[in-house]
Design a protein around this motif. Structure first.
Motif, PDB file in Angstrom:
ATOM      1  N   LEU A  68       0.823  -1.327   0.172  1.00  0.00           N
ATOM      2  CA  LEU A  68       0.081   0.070   0.138  1.00  0.00           C
ATOM      3  C   LEU A  68       0.934   1.201   0.066  1.00  0.00           C
ATOM      4  CD1 LEU A  68      -2.918  -0.975   2.664  1.00  0.00           C
ATOM      5  CD2 LEU A  68      -3.185  -0.066   0.147  1.00  0.00           C
ATOM      6  N   GLU A  69       2.013   1.221   0.823  1.00  0.00           N
ATOM      7  CA  GLU A  69       2.877   2.183   0.858  1.00  0.00           C
ATOM      8  C   GLU A  69       3.590   2.526  -0.589  1.00  0.00           C
ATOM      9  OE1 GLU A  69       3.042   4.628   3.270  1.00  0.00           O
ATOM     10  OE2 GLU A  69       1.525   3.527   4.364  1.00  0.00           O
ATOM     11  N   GLU A  70       3.844   1.549  -1.303  1.00  0.00           N
ATOM     12  CA  GLU A  70       4.518   1.662  -2.624  1.00  0.00           C
ATOM     13  C   GLU A  70       3.421   2.179  -3.512  1.00  0.00           C
ATOM     14  OE1 GLU A  70       5.926  -2.374  -3.339  1.00  0.00           O
ATOM     15  OE2 GLU A  70       7.278  -2.240  -1.911  1.00  0.00           O
ATOM     16  N   GLU A  71       2.121   1.646  -3.375  1.00  0.00           N
ATOM     17  CA  GLU A  71       1.342   2.263  -4.376  1.00  0.00           C
ATOM     18  C   GLU A  71       0.724   3.792  -4.214  1.00  0.00           C
ATOM     19  OE1 GLU A  71      -0.165   0.911  -6.944  1.00  0.00           O
ATOM     20  OE2 GLU A  71       1.355  -0.765  -6.427  1.00  0.00           O
ATOM     21  N   ARG A  72       0.919   4.262  -2.755  1.00  0.00           N
ATOM     22  CA  ARG A  72       0.798   5.615  -2.407  1.00  0.00           C
ATOM     23  C   ARG A  72       1.708   6.440  -2.913  1.00  0.00           C
ATOM     24  NH1 ARG A  72      -0.724   6.117   4.187  1.00  0.00           N
ATOM     25  NH2 ARG A  72      -2.917   6.121   3.928  1.00  0.00           N
ATOM     26  N   GLY A  73       3.172   5.806  -2.839  1.00  0.00           N
ATOM     27  CA  GLY A  73       4.587   6.570  -3.346  1.00  0.00           C
ATOM     28  C   GLY A  73       4.466   6.795  -4.801  1.00  0.00           C
ATOM     29  N   LYS A  74       3.816   5.960  -5.698  1.00  0.00           N
ATOM     30  CA  LYS A  74       3.917   6.139  -7.109  1.00  0.00           C
ATOM     31  C   LYS A  74       3.008   7.355  -7.401  1.00  0.00           C
ATOM     32  CE  LYS A  74       4.322   1.338  -8.042  1.00  0.00           C
ATOM     33  NZ  LYS A  74       3.467  -0.161  -8.577  1.00  0.00           N
ATOM     34  N   LEU A  75       1.893   7.817  -6.402  1.00  0.00           N
ATOM     35  CA  LEU A  75       1.152   8.906  -6.667  1.00  0.00           C
ATOM     36  C   LEU A  75       1.696  10.338  -6.299  1.00  0.00           C
ATOM     37  CD1 LEU A  75      -2.180   7.307  -5.704  1.00  0.00           C
ATOM     38  CD2 LEU A  75      -1.438   7.526  -8.041  1.00  0.00           C
ATOM     39  N   THR A  76       2.963  10.088  -5.447  1.00  0.00           N
ATOM     40  CA  THR A  76       3.500  11.282  -5.020  1.00  0.00           C
ATOM     41  C   THR A  76       4.152  12.068  -6.023  1.00  0.00           C
ATOM     42  OG1 THR A  76       3.826  10.098  -2.703  1.00  0.00           O
ATOM     43  CG2 THR A  76       5.046  12.242  -3.197  1.00  0.00           C
ATOM     44  N   ASP A  77       3.740  13.125  -6.614  1.00  0.00           N
ATOM     45  CA  ASP A  77       4.396  13.578  -7.738  1.00  0.00           C
ATOM     46  C   ASP A  77       5.150  14.919  -7.215  1.00  0.00           C
ATOM     47  OD1 ASP A  77       2.059  14.967  -7.031  1.00  0.00           O
ATOM     48  OD2 ASP A  77       1.313  15.128  -9.055  1.00  0.00           O
ATOM     49  N   VAL A  78       4.574  15.936  -6.437  1.00  0.00           N
ATOM     50  CA  VAL A  78       5.302  16.927  -5.824  1.00  0.00           C
ATOM     51  C   VAL A  78       4.913  17.252  -4.552  1.00  0.00           C
ATOM     52  CG1 VAL A  78       3.088  18.517  -6.725  1.00  0.00           C
ATOM     53  CG2 VAL A  78       5.512  19.440  -6.789  1.00  0.00           C
ATOM     54  N   GLU A  79       5.780  18.094  -3.825  1.00  0.00           N
ATOM     55  CA  GLU A  79       5.553  18.478  -2.331  1.00  0.00           C
ATOM     56  C   GLU A  79       4.750  19.881  -2.309  1.00  0.00           C
ATOM     57  OE1 GLU A  79       6.261  16.555   0.277  1.00  0.00           O
ATOM     58  OE2 GLU A  79       7.025  15.060  -1.033  1.00  0.00           O
ATOM     59  N   LEU A  80       4.087  20.057  -1.343  1.00  0.00           N
ATOM     60  CA  LEU A  80       3.277  21.212  -1.038  1.00  0.00           C
ATOM     61  C   LEU A  80       4.200  22.594  -1.211  1.00  0.00           C
ATOM     62  CD1 LEU A  80       0.695  22.504  -0.669  1.00  0.00           C
ATOM     63  CD2 LEU A  80       1.046  22.296   2.017  1.00  0.00           C
ATOM     64  N   HIS A  81       5.396  22.712  -0.674  1.00  0.00           N
ATOM     65  CA  HIS A  81       6.296  23.837  -0.802  1.00  0.00           C
ATOM     66  C   HIS A  81       6.507  24.182  -2.159  1.00  0.00           C
ATOM     67  CE1 HIS A  81      10.082  21.744  -0.833  1.00  0.00           C
ATOM     68  NE2 HIS A  81       9.759  20.930  -0.192  1.00  0.00           N
ATOM     69  N   GLN A  82       6.918  23.101  -3.101  1.00  0.00           N
ATOM     70  CA  GLN A  82       7.410  23.286  -4.280  1.00  0.00           C
ATOM     71  C   GLN A  82       6.273  24.097  -5.009  1.00  0.00           C
ATOM     72  OE1 GLN A  82       8.068  18.943  -4.821  1.00  0.00           O
ATOM     73  NE2 GLN A  82      10.318  19.831  -5.249  1.00  0.00           N
ATOM     74  N   VAL A  83       4.910  23.476  -4.738  1.00  0.00           N
ATOM     75  CA  VAL A  83       3.733  24.204  -5.291  1.00  0.00           C
ATOM     76  C   VAL A  83       3.430  25.569  -5.224  1.00  0.00           C
ATOM     77  CG1 VAL A  83       1.186  23.792  -5.790  1.00  0.00           C
ATOM     78  CG2 VAL A  83       2.587  21.819  -5.369  1.00  0.00           C
ATOM     79  N   ALA A  84       3.955  25.737  -3.865  1.00  0.00           N
ATOM     80  CA  ALA A  84       3.721  27.156  -3.430  1.00  0.00           C
ATOM     81  C   ALA A  84       4.911  28.119  -3.445  1.00  0.00           C
ATOM     82  CB  ALA A  84       3.379  27.089  -1.728  1.00  0.00           C
TER      83      ALA A  84
END
Length: 395
Positions: A68-84
Motif C-alpha cells: 500500500l505504501e509503495e502504491e501511495r508513493g507512486k502517486l506522490t508527484d510534488v511536495e506542497l512547498h514546491q507548488v507554493a
C-alpha cells in the motif's frame, strides 16, 4: 502525552472461562467483554484456516502494508512547498498577549471557545472547570468535579452547556444558567462512560450528541439526553489522545490521534476507519482539521507537526526545525488556513506558514508547557492553555 501514565488494570472472573485473572477489555460487535489473555489468544486462533498461524498472518499484513505504501508513493508527484514557491510570503506578524486568565490552582489541561466568540471554558488538574468572559476576564461559572485531572472540556454549539471529563473515565454535561449563584455541580449529568481516562470530547453540530476519545483505545458517540452509546470506534492499538470533528455542518467524519503513532479518519455513521496515516515517530498529541475539511494537521512528541491531504491520501508537509527538540502538544489553524499555530513543551508557540513550510514567528510568554491552543471562531484571537496554571489570549 502526559507526565503520568494511567493504567486501567481490571481483575476479576473471565467472561469465557470464569477464572479470576487480569482481564483485557475488548469489544465484539460493539459489546464490551472481559477476557483473560489465554481466552483472547484462543479466540484469535478459532477462525484460522489450515496451515495458518498468527505469525504468518502478521507477516502477510505487514507485506500488504508495504505494498500500500509503495502504491501511495507512486502517486506522490510534488511536495506542497514546491507548488507554493510562487506564492507571496506571509508578512511580518505582530501577535502579542492581550489577556492573561488567572484562577486555576494547577495545570490547565484543556480549553474551548464558545460560538459567541467571547466566552471560553477551561479545565484543570485542580478538578475545576471555569467559564470565562474573554473581554472582561470575569469568571462567569465554576464547577468543581469529584476528581482531579479534568483532561477534556468542550462548549456546546448553543453556548448553553459545557462537557468535561478526565480521570474518572466519564464525560459529563453541565447546563449553564444565567443565575450565577446556582450550584451547577448538582445539575451535572454523566453522559459517557469509558474503561479508562477521557482524553478529549467534542459536541457534534448539535447539543444532543457528544463525541469522546479515551485511554482505553476507543472513541465513542453518545446521545446526551439518554446517555446511550450510539456508535463506538475501534482501530487504535493504544491510548487515543485527541479527536477533531470535520468542520462542515453536514460532515460525518472525524479524525483521531494517539499513542500508537496513528492518525485515523472515521465515518460516524458506520463506525468504520476510512483512512489511516502512520508517519509520526512518537505519540500524536493533537489532531486538527484544516478549515476546508479536506486536510488535517497533527502534533507529536517527535517534535514535528505534519499536514495530511485527505484527497491525495498522504502526508504533504512536515513542519520541523533542527533547533526544535521538544514535543508538540497542540495545533490549530488560522481562519484562512494559511497559518498553523503549534504549542510546544519548551513553553513556546511556533507559527508556521502552512504552504511554504517555514516558521514565521515564535510567541513567548508561558512559563510551562502548552497543553492546548484554539483560534477563536471569528479568527481574531488565539487562546493558549498551559501547565503554568494560566490561559493567555493572543491577538
Amino acid at each position: 502525552m502526559c507526565d503520568q501514565t494511567f493504567l486501567a488494570a481490571t481483575f476479576g472472573p473471565c467472561d469465557n472461562c470464569s477464572k479470576a485473572s487480569p482481564l483485557m477489555n475488548i469489544y465484539l460487535k460493539n459489546e464490551p467483554i472481559n477476557y483473560c489473555s489465554f481466552c483472547v489468544e484462543m479466540m484469535a486462533c478459532q477462525g484460522l484456516q489450515k496451515g495458518e498461524t498468527l505469525t504468518s498472518l502478521k507477516k502477510e499484513s505487514e507485506t500488504l502494508k508495504k505494498k500500500l505504501e509503495e502504491e501511495r508513493g507512486k502517486l506522490t508527484d510534488v511536495e506542497l512547498h514546491q507548488v507554493a514557491e510562487k506564492v507571496e510570503a506571509v508578512a511580518a506578524l505582530s501577535i502579542k498577549t492581550r489577556r492573561v486568565l488567572k484562577g486555576h490552582g494547577n495545570k490547565v489541561l484543556c480549553m474551548d471557545w464558545c460560538k459567541d466568540k467571547r466566552r471560553l471554558v477551561s479545565s484543570s488538574q485542580d478538578g475545576k472547570v471555569i467559564v470565562w468572559d474573554g473581554f472582561t476576564l470575569n469568571k462567569e461559572h465554576g464547577v468543581t468535579l469529584p476528581c482531579t485531572w479534568v483532561m477534556a472540556c468542550a462548549y456546546a454549539p448553543s453556548g448553553c452547556a459545557v462537557a468535561c471529563g478526565g480521570l474518572d473515565n466519564k464525560c459529563s454535561v453541565v447546563p449553564l444558567s444565567l443565575d450565577r449563584t446556582e450550584n451547577l455541580a448538582a445539575k451535572k449529568k454523566s453522559v459517557a462512560m469509558h474503561t479508562n481516562y477521557v482524553s478529549g470530547c467534542s459536541f457534534t453540530n448539535s447539543d444532543m450528541q457528544l463525541l469522546t476519545s479515551s485511554g482505553d483505545g476507543t472513541c465513542a458517540l453518545w446521545d446526551v439526553e439518554s446517555g446511550q452509546l450510539l456508535q463506538s470506534f475501534h482501530g487504535h492499538t493504544a491510548d487515543v489522545l485527541s479527536l477533531d470533528l470535520a468542520p462542515s455542518e453536514t460532515g460525518n467524519t472525524f479524525v483521531s490521534g494517539g499513542c500508537d503513532m496513528k492518525a485515523n479518519v472515521w465515518d460516524m455513521r458506520s463506525g468504520q476507519n476510512i483512512q489511516s496515516f502512520e508517519s509520526h515517530e512518537s505519540d500524536i498529541n493533537c489532531v486538527k482539521y484544516y478549515p476546508s475539511g479536506d486536510a488535517f494537521a497533527s502534533a507529536s512528541d517527535d517534535a514535528t507537526c505534519r499536514f495530511y491531504d485527505l484527497r491525495a491520501d498522504r502526508e504533504v508537509a512536515v513542519y520541523q526545525k533542527d533547533s526544535i527538540i521538544f514535543g508538540a502538544s497542540s495545533v490549530d489553524f488560522s481562519l484562512s488556513g494559511r497559518l498553523l499555530f503549534a504549542g510546544y513543551n519548551d513553553y513556546t508557540i511556533n507559527v508556521w506558514d502552512v504552504l511554504k513550510g517555514n516558521r514565521v514567528s515564535v510567541l513567548f510568554g508561558h512559563e510551562n508547557r502548552i497543553s492546548r491552543l484554539r483560534v477563536s471562531p471569528d479568527g481574531t484571537a488565539l487562546c493558549s492553555a498551559s501547565w503554568d496554571n494560566t490561559l493567555r489570549i493572543w491577538a
